[in-house]
Design an enzyme around this catalytic site. Structure first.
Site, mmCIF file in Angstrom:
data_model
loop_
_atom_site.group_PDB
_atom_site.id
_atom_site.type_symbol
_atom_site.label_atom_id
_atom_site.label_comp_id
_atom_site.label_asym_id
_atom_site.label_seq_id
_atom_site.Cartn_x
_atom_site.Cartn_y
_atom_site.Cartn_z
ATOM 1 N N GLU A 1 0.528 7.824 -3.653
ATOM 2 C CA GLU A 1 1.264 7.541 -2.424
ATOM 3 C C GLU A 1 2.411 8.520 -2.216
ATOM 4 O OE1 GLU A 1 0.459 5.232 0.068
ATOM 5 O OE2 GLU A 1 -1.375 5.370 -1.115
ATOM 6 N N TYR B 1 -2.284 12.537 10.827
ATOM 7 C CA TYR B 1 -1.263 12.640 9.792
ATOM 8 C C TYR B 1 -1.482 13.871 8.921
ATOM 9 C CZ TYR B 1 -4.856 10.539 6.726
ATOM 10 O OH TYR B 1 -6.010 10.272 6.033
ATOM 11 N N LYS C 1 0.783 12.256 -1.697
ATOM 12 C CA LYS C 1 0.053 12.423 -0.439
ATOM 13 C C LYS C 1 0.931 12.206 0.780
ATOM 14 C CE LYS C 1 -4.136 10.991 2.008
ATOM 15 N NZ LYS C 1 -5.397 10.203 1.930
ATOM 16 N N HIS C 2 1.783 11.188 0.744
ATOM 17 C CA HIS C 2 2.552 10.805 1.929
ATOM 18 C C HIS C 2 4.036 11.135 1.829
ATOM 19 C CE1 HIS C 2 -0.993 8.785 3.492
ATOM 20 N NE2 HIS C 2 -1.106 8.089 2.361
ATOM 21 N N HIS D 1 0.851 -1.190 0.000
ATOM 22 C CA HIS D 1 0.000 0.000 0.000
ATOM 23 C C HIS D 1 0.888 1.241 0.000
ATOM 24 C CE1 HIS D 1 -3.831 2.132 1.775
ATOM 25 N NE2 HIS D 1 -3.288 2.809 0.795
ATOM 26 N N TRP E 1 3.862 5.527 5.220
ATOM 27 C CA TRP E 1 3.189 6.750 5.658
ATOM 28 C C TRP E 1 3.857 7.362 6.883
ATOM 29 C CZ3 TRP E 1 -2.269 4.098 6.129
ATOM 30 C CH2 TRP E 1 -2.677 3.666 4.860
#
Length: 271
Positions: free
Chosen positions: A135, A88, A138-139, A77, A80
């Site tokens: 991913e 977060y 966003k992270h 996934h 993070w």
């Protein structure tokens, strides 16, 4: 725990060619007495101290309908940077959001990494590229220790490749499928398992810390392994930690559905 000494090199899956080319060579090396992330609220953000996102989650999917990835493996996934209280940040730097992850990795000569991602970092709607972009955007952009200023000889998008490589390296040390199977927990259309059984099986590969596991109804479909990091995200030491999120699975009657070839996804929206 073998993993911590291996992870601190930041080179788990790099080829000899990549190493010779200097991949990760200019990532910061931090003092041995650098505080562990989340260990103190007074430490200022730096290239050797991850904050506010000091809790790092290597997250995995069990996509069963439609199936993604090998039938005997979970899939990636992401990685993070959660805050130390379970909250977060997200989409932290619009100037470093990219829509060409494949091209970035090819330009960096990371063909082995790309090949692995094409097999194990899968999107349940079939658009792997967009999933990787999401991913990172966003992270990845919220990790302060891999900002461009943290590199001594920075080249454009270097941190993107490093982030994706680190995510894969961590995933390779956490074989969720094998850990469950070792405890007699295997995909089945008839068997059910308890949350305690699943936690115990997965804690065995994470220094006795059970990860967060998630269910879609009664069906097991996610695992999040929590870490704190001493130093830089790429070259630092990873220490397994207690989960900061409680499972949404029932205490018993959990199904571990075999992967199928179904056409409609029953999995919930992705973070």
């Amino acid at each position: 725990m073998v993993f911590k000494s291996i992870a601190s090199t930041g080179l788990l899956a790099l080829s000899a060619t990549q190493f010779a080319a200097g991949v990760l060579a200019d990532a910061p090396t931090c003092p041995k007495d650098t505080p562990l992330s989340c260990s103190t609220s007074s430490e200022q953000a730096s290239c050797c101290f991850n904050t506010p996102g000091g809790s790092f989650l290597q997250t995995q999917f069990w996509d069963y309908d439609p199936a993604t990835g090998p039938s005997n493996s979970w899939t990636i996934h992401g990685l993070w940077p959660d805050n130390c209280d379970g909250t977060y940040e997200q989409f932290c730097d619009s100037s470093r959001e990219y829509s060409n992850i494949t091209a970035i990795l090819k330009d960096q000569g990371r063909t082995e990494l790309l090949s692995f991602m094409n097999k194990y970092w899968k999107d349940n709607s079939g658009d792997d590229e967009s999933f990787w972009e999401h991913e990172w955007n966003k992270h990845g952009t919220c990790i302060n220790t891999i900002e461009p200023d943290c590199y001594t000889d920075y080249t454009a998008q270097e941190e993107v490749g490093d982030y994706l490589q680190k995510t894969v390296d961590l995933f390779k040390t956490l074989d969720t499928y094998k850990a469950l199977a070792a405890a007699g927990i295997t995909p089945s259309t008839t068997k059910t398992y308890t949350l305690s059984e699943i936690h115990d099986a997965l804690a065995a590969i994470h220094d006795d810390f059970a990860p967060y596991v998630a269910c879609d109804g009664d069906n097991l479909n996610e695992a999040w392994y929590f870490y704190y990091v001493r130093g830089n995200l790429i070259t630092g030491e990873y220490e397994p930690s207690e989960k900061l999120t409680q499972s949404n699975c029932p205490d018993s009657g959990i199904k571990y559905v075999p992967k199928s070839n179904g056409q409609e996804s029953t999995c919930p929206n992705r973070r």
